[in-house]
Design an enzyme around this catalytic site. Structure first.
Site, short mmCIF file in Angstrom:
data_model
loop_
_atom_site.label_atom_id
_atom_site.label_comp_id
_atom_site.label_asym_id
_atom_site.label_seq_id
_atom_site.Cartn_x
_atom_site.Cartn_y
_atom_site.Cartn_z
N THR A 1 54.08 -0.61 -95.88
CA THR A 1 55.31 -1.33 -95.55
C THR A 1 56.04 -1.76 -96.81
O THR A 1 55.44 -2.34 -97.72
CB THR A 1 54.96 -2.57 -94.68
OG1 THR A 1 54.20 -2.10 -93.57
CG2 THR A 1 56.21 -3.29 -94.21
N ASN B 1 55.71 0.85 -125.93
CA ASN B 1 55.55 -0.57 -125.62
C ASN B 1 54.97 -1.40 -126.76
O ASN B 1 55.02 -2.61 -126.73
CB ASN B 1 54.68 -0.74 -124.36
CG ASN B 1 53.40 0.06 -124.43
OD1 ASN B 1 53.40 1.24 -124.75
ND2 ASN B 1 52.29 -0.59 -124.15
N CYS C 1 48.07 -4.94 -122.20
CA CYS C 1 46.98 -4.19 -121.56
C CYS C 1 45.84 -3.98 -122.54
O CYS C 1 44.68 -4.02 -122.18
CB CYS C 1 47.49 -2.84 -121.08
SG CYS C 1 48.96 -3.04 -120.10
N GLN D 1 59.87 0.53 -120.62
CA GLN D 1 60.34 -0.41 -121.65
C GLN D 1 61.79 -0.16 -122.05
O GLN D 1 62.31 -0.84 -122.93
CB GLN D 1 59.44 -0.34 -122.89
CG GLN D 1 57.99 -0.76 -122.65
CD GLN D 1 57.81 -2.28 -122.45
OE1 GLN D 1 58.75 -3.07 -122.64
NE2 GLN D 1 56.62 -2.69 -122.05
N HIS E 1 59.26 -6.17 -113.36
CA HIS E 1 58.98 -7.39 -114.12
C HIS E 1 59.28 -7.26 -115.62
O HIS E 1 59.24 -8.25 -116.35
CB HIS E 1 57.53 -7.86 -113.90
CG HIS E 1 56.49 -6.97 -114.49
ND1 HIS E 1 55.75 -7.34 -115.58
CD2 HIS E 1 56.05 -5.74 -114.14
CE1 HIS E 1 54.89 -6.37 -115.86
NE2 HIS E 1 55.05 -5.39 -115.00
N SER F 1 59.25 -0.56 -113.95
CA SER F 1 58.61 -1.77 -113.40
C SER F 1 59.60 -2.92 -113.45
O SER F 1 60.14 -3.23 -114.52
CB SER F 1 57.38 -2.16 -114.24
OG SER F 1 56.20 -1.76 -113.61
N THR G 1 52.57 1.53 -113.03
CA THR G 1 51.22 2.10 -113.00
C THR G 1 51.10 3.01 -111.79
O THR G 1 50.60 4.14 -111.87
CB THR G 1 50.16 0.97 -112.92
OG1 THR G 1 50.29 0.16 -114.09
CG2 THR G 1 48.75 1.51 -112.83
N1 PLP Z 1 54.09 1.84 -118.94
C1 PLP Z 1 54.42 1.08 -119.98
C2 PLP Z 1 55.07 1.70 -121.17
C3 PLP Z 1 54.17 -0.30 -119.95
O1 PLP Z 1 54.52 -1.05 -121.00
C4 PLP Z 1 53.55 -0.86 -118.83
C5 PLP Z 1 53.20 -2.29 -118.78
O2 PLP Z 1 52.86 -2.91 -119.75
C6 PLP Z 1 53.22 0.00 -117.76
C7 PLP Z 1 53.51 1.34 -117.84
C8 PLP Z 1 52.57 -0.52 -116.53
O3 PLP Z 1 53.44 -1.34 -115.81
P1 PLP Z 1 52.88 -2.22 -114.61
O4 PLP Z 1 51.79 -3.05 -115.16
O5 PLP Z 1 54.05 -3.02 -114.17
O6 PLP Z 1 52.41 -1.29 -113.55
#
Ligand code: PLP
Length: 390
Positions: A239, A148, A330, A182, A204, A202, A72
């Protein structure tokens, strides 16, 4: 009962190795990498080694790697950079982008940019549709690598070719940004082989820690979002979370070194899932099928459950012991969003309103995916009978 987890596209559990490295790094490197004492310098040296590692794993050079708080934020750095343009031009965005891009629409428009959305029939952005929207004043094109919700893989090089061909006729550079969140762990991702200017990741999503990510930038044309200590090439002040960065790299290394085996396993699971679901007339695929023509990642599959709203069916599945998602995680906060994305893929409103996203990981077993498919099938039939009786 511990529910079975089928929501890896929303977030994935941290791997043991990633967790171990997090703890070890947090204990070993106590200093702030910007401090001038020994502890600070040790942390700075370690951080540089980690940056070299990230760059090597993604096919970039270390100066192209900026650590962020996740995709994000990486997307925000790119989008905010455009707001500095003296003369706002056109911004072309695929209609199936994540909200962290889509929600810039109003800000861009309020600053005088001409924002144009490109649909994605069946989940695929056609490079010719992008080419058709390019103008001499186009500043940026945004197309994600893997969607996603549907798991569809976009033709990034085809789109880049259209952009660069057009660009060569005007001599004006167009920034091509790719949200590649993704893709990691589900396909080969080498940023140097993609003709893009920036990309977001990302941790995670590939079993690293949450709140940690990467912005890849090919040139040095971007502007900072946060200001202060000038960290991260001046693009992301604050930081650095050294332990999380090391844990992210551990997860990235682990994922990439097992990629072929994990993909082979995911392909088997996807076929089993589709075969089991095919026995139930109440279920249809929204994602492209595994043996279809389009490129897709095997671990994300969105289906429609006839006549049953997504929120209702997600709850039923949870009661039966399965965690799945209605559209994207989301869009769970803003239910209409998932339907909007599916509308851009030309999915009918009926199907879109009953969409369930299943996403699995490398340790999901064949038995688990079979059990999920059978539960989906049986519960959809039971619910269908109940609604017809009313
Ligand atoms: N972009 C895509 C395609 C995603 O699937 C996601 C999270 O679901 C994001 C951006 C945002 O990632 P984060 O929530 O780790 O910032």
């Amino acid at each position: 009962m511990i529910p079975q987890y089928f929501d890896w596209a929303a977030t994935s559990p941290m791997s043991d190795r990633s967790l171990d490295i997090y703890v070890e790094t947090a204990k070993t490197y106590r200093g702030n990498p910007s401090s001038l004492h020994k502890e600070g310098k040790d942390a700075a040296r370690f951080l540089q080694q980690e940056r070299d590692k990230t760059a090597r794993l993604l096919g970039a050079s270390p100066r192209q790697i900026v650590y962020t708080g996740g995709a994000t934020e990486s997307n925000a750095i790119v989008c905010n950079s455009l707001l500095w343009r003296r003369t706002p031009g056109r911004i072309i965005i695929s209609a199936i982008e994540h909200d962290s891009i889509l929600q810039y629409r109003h800000l861009f428009e309020s600053k005088g940019f001409d924002v144009v959305f490109v649909p994605a029939p069946g989940g695929y952005v056609n490079p010719a549709d992008i080419a058709g929207k390019l103008t001499g004043n186009t500043n940026m094109v945004c197309v994600m690598l893997v969607n996603n919700v549907l798991g569809t893989v976009q033709d990034i090089n085809g789109i880049a070719y259209a952009i660069r061909t057009f660009q060569s006729t005007t001599g004006r550079p167009i920034h091509f940004h790719c949200d590649a969140v993704q893709g990691i762990g589900k396909m080969q991702v080498d940023v140097s082989s993609l003709d893009i200017d920036s990309a977001s990741f990302s941790a995670h999503k590939f079993q690293g820690p949450r709140g940690t990510g990467i912005l890849y930038q090919r040139g040095e044309t971007l502007q900072p979002l946060s200001r202060g200590g000038g960290q991260e090439l001046g693009l992301r002040a604050g930081t650095e979370h050294v332990a999380a960065i090391a844990a992210m790299n551990a997860a990235l290394e682990e994922t990439l070194s097992n990629l072929d085996d994990r993909l082979a396993h995911a392909n088997v699971l996807r076929r089993v899932f589709e075969q089991e679901l095919a026995r139930f007339a109440t279920i249809s695929l929204i994602s492209p099928p595994a043996d279809g023509m389009g490129e897709m990642v095997p671990n994300i599959c969105t289906i429609a459950v006839e006549g049953i709203p997504s929120e209702v069916f997600t709850r039923i599945l949870f009661e039966k012991g399965f965690c799945v998602s209605s559209g994207s995680a989301c869009s769970n906060n803003t239910p209409k969003k998932g339907a909007t994305l599916l509308a851009a893929c030309q999915v009918s409103p009926d199907k879109a309103s009953s969409a369930i996203r299943i996403s699995f990981g490398y340790d999901t077993t064949e038995d688990e995916i079979r059990m999920l498919a059978q539960t989906i099938g049986k519960e959809s039939q039971t619910m269908g009978r109940l609604t017809r009786r009313r």
